[in-house]
Design a protein around this motif. Sequence first.
Motif, PDB file in Angstrom:
ATOM      1  N   GLY A 112      -4.264 -11.921   7.515  1.00  0.00           N
ATOM      2  CA  GLY A 112      -4.936 -10.807   6.836  1.00  0.00           C
ATOM      3  C   GLY A 112      -4.861  -9.520   7.631  1.00  0.00           C
ATOM      4  N   THR A 113      -5.099  -9.621   8.936  1.00  0.00           N
ATOM      5  CA  THR A 113      -5.010  -8.432   9.790  1.00  0.00           C
ATOM      6  C   THR A 113      -3.589  -7.878   9.804  1.00  0.00           C
ATOM      7  OG1 THR A 113      -6.800  -9.270  11.188  1.00  0.00           O
ATOM      8  CG2 THR A 113      -5.377  -7.569  12.122  1.00  0.00           C
ATOM      9  N   LEU A 159      -2.936  -6.070   6.498  1.00  0.00           N
ATOM     10  CA  LEU A 159      -3.616  -4.777   6.459  1.00  0.00           C
ATOM     11  C   LEU A 159      -2.906  -3.755   7.335  1.00  0.00           C
ATOM     12  CD1 LEU A 159      -7.438  -5.655   6.612  1.00  0.00           C
ATOM     13  CD2 LEU A 159      -6.155  -4.736   4.669  1.00  0.00           C
ATOM     14  N   LEU A 196       0.427  -2.661   5.682  1.00  0.00           N
ATOM     15  CA  LEU A 196       0.153  -1.821   4.517  1.00  0.00           C
ATOM     16  C   LEU A 196      -0.359  -0.449   4.952  1.00  0.00           C
ATOM     17  CD1 LEU A 196      -0.136  -1.529   1.428  1.00  0.00           C
ATOM     18  CD2 LEU A 196      -2.453  -2.459   1.655  1.00  0.00           C
ATOM     19  N   HIS A 197      -1.276  -0.438   5.907  1.00  0.00           N
ATOM     20  CA  HIS A 197      -1.821   0.823   6.423  1.00  0.00           C
ATOM     21  C   HIS A 197      -0.705   1.688   6.998  1.00  0.00           C
ATOM     22  CE1 HIS A 197      -5.496   3.003   7.612  1.00  0.00           C
ATOM     23  NE2 HIS A 197      -4.851   3.344   8.727  1.00  0.00           N
ATOM     24  N   VAL A 247      -7.173   3.171  -0.906  1.00  0.00           N
ATOM     25  CA  VAL A 247      -6.590   1.965  -0.312  1.00  0.00           C
ATOM     26  C   VAL A 247      -6.452   2.118   1.196  1.00  0.00           C
ATOM     27  CG1 VAL A 247      -4.600   0.420  -0.309  1.00  0.00           C
ATOM     28  CG2 VAL A 247      -5.367   1.453  -2.455  1.00  0.00           C
ATOM     29  N   SER A 303      -8.298  -0.225   3.919  1.00  0.00           N
ATOM     30  CA  SER A 303      -7.514  -0.978   4.900  1.00  0.00           C
ATOM     31  C   SER A 303      -7.860  -0.528   6.317  1.00  0.00           C
ATOM     32  CB  SER A 303      -6.017  -0.812   4.627  1.00  0.00           C
ATOM     33  OG  SER A 303      -5.621   0.549   4.754  1.00  0.00           O
ATOM     34  N   GLY A 355     -11.012  -2.176   7.294  1.00  0.00           N
ATOM     35  CA  GLY A 355     -10.754  -3.568   7.640  1.00  0.00           C
ATOM     36  C   GLY A 355     -10.221  -3.707   9.054  1.00  0.00           C
ATOM     37  N   LEU A 356      -9.278  -2.849   9.431  1.00  0.00           N
ATOM     38  CA  LEU A 356      -8.736  -2.899  10.787  1.00  0.00           C
ATOM     39  C   LEU A 356      -9.788  -2.515  11.819  1.00  0.00           C
ATOM     40  CD1 LEU A 356      -5.263  -1.276  10.056  1.00  0.00           C
ATOM     41  CD2 LEU A 356      -5.723  -3.686  10.571  1.00  0.00           C
ATOM     42  N   THR A 369      -3.900 -12.207  -3.562  1.00  0.00           N
ATOM     43  CA  THR A 369      -3.334 -10.903  -3.198  1.00  0.00           C
ATOM     44  C   THR A 369      -2.420 -10.386  -4.299  1.00  0.00           C
ATOM     45  OG1 THR A 369      -3.435 -11.469  -0.839  1.00  0.00           O
ATOM     46  CG2 THR A 369      -1.963  -9.671  -1.480  1.00  0.00           C
TER      47      THR A 369
END
Length: 487
Positions: free
Chosen positions: A27-28, A31, A34-35, A182, A186, A189-190, A446
């Motif tokens: 997951g990390t 993210l 994507l980031h 988004v 993200s 999340g990070l 996802t």
Amino acid sequence: MSAPTTSHSVPQSPPPPSAPPSSRGWGTALLLRLHFYIGVFIGPFLLIAALTGALYALSPQLERVLYAEALTGTATEAPLSLDAQVAAAQAATGLEAAPAAVRPAEDGGTTRVMFTDPALGASEHRAVFVDPGAGDVVGDLTVYGSSGSLPLRTTIAQFHRSLGLGEPGRIYSELAASWLGVIALSGLGLWGVRWRRTRPGRRARGLLVPDTTTPNRYRRTLSLHAATGVWLAAGFLFLSATGLTWSAYAGANVTALRATLGWTTPVLEKTLDPARTPAGGDEHADHGGHDHAAMPEAAPGGGSFDAVLATARDAGIDASQVEIKPAPEAGTAWTVAEIDRSWPTQVDTAAVDPGTGQVTDQVRFADYGVMAKLAQWGVAAHMGVLFGVANQVLLAVTALGLAAMVAWGYLMWWRRRPTRATGAAFGPLPGRGALRRAPWPAVAGTAVVAVTLGVFFPLLGISLAAFLALDLGLGALSARRSRSSAS
């Protein structure tokens, strides 16, 4: 990207059971990649939107200085009637057609008499500014939209919305608005991952307060980026959500969703019913002792701006900022609308029959549904008018913070480049293969989220597909190079 840890002599409790190797950290990693892609490819759009947005937030003060002559009236205790001011505007400009709308002067201001001009663009009017005391025309400018933006603010708004390119240019702003939420989520999340990995005593510095003392330039920039982002994340999410209401493709989906859920704004009925408008009058014909059954023929096409406004005032249209629109065609009513979007919001509207002086319909802001009110407040806050100067300052700070975030993102990428690199070398991309390590339910979830968002926000979906294609292409290229090296 966690802060370095130090050894402790105090025995530590055993760590929790590790996740299976196949799914650890997927997951990390997802993210992070994507980031990274959003920052690199959408970053320029976000930067332009942020800088023009900050300038737009501060533009009302610039307008008051630049157009002071047109906006400032003569102090007088006996202003001319609205009908006389409209006549003065027509005489000075040689226009014989009825105005499209009139905005009476507030204290110390001027009256705007707005005319339709086929030479102007959509939502634009020619505004003639009349001194309410002397009746002199003190300005003749193009105004835009329901906000009545003057040329400076209109130019800034058009560049913010479409780079000044018209409808094709709106793709840029929709991409920025679609991805802003988004990238904010993200990033949060990070940030949460770093928070969990950082010792409690060190969490504040670097995660909530930028750590500018570390000698490592990359970590110093990362600290600025992370701390600023977490404080401004709510603002980014708000700007994304409200900005999408103006977009071309996602905006149409938002409008359809609001209609389906009954979240739309009530519509004023402007069609006149001959059976309900006799020469006598009805319960709305006499408010507070003012009888407007016989309306002066002061305005072209019949009806009086003064009498229509007086009728609306009696019916509760009491804001200092109002706009009066004559009937666009036979059989329809004049409208008087409050246009004060600040807090407390005053946007009540009334339809008035100019022949009988009767209020034929009203829509009050108090009668809006909760979601319709939230939409009204959201748009006003996005434009910087809901809470006055405080709203403007908050918008400008958030927008400039976003611009700084984009700049720091590129700077981090540059500072991660190989130490012996020369020329325009950049840092390596985050690791690939996150979804290959994920359990299949997570992959399916996802995919469902991505497809759903891509359908509702079409430009986000198209660009996400482009990111995926690029990622697959980079993976194939890397595999080919590995095979070539092995052989």
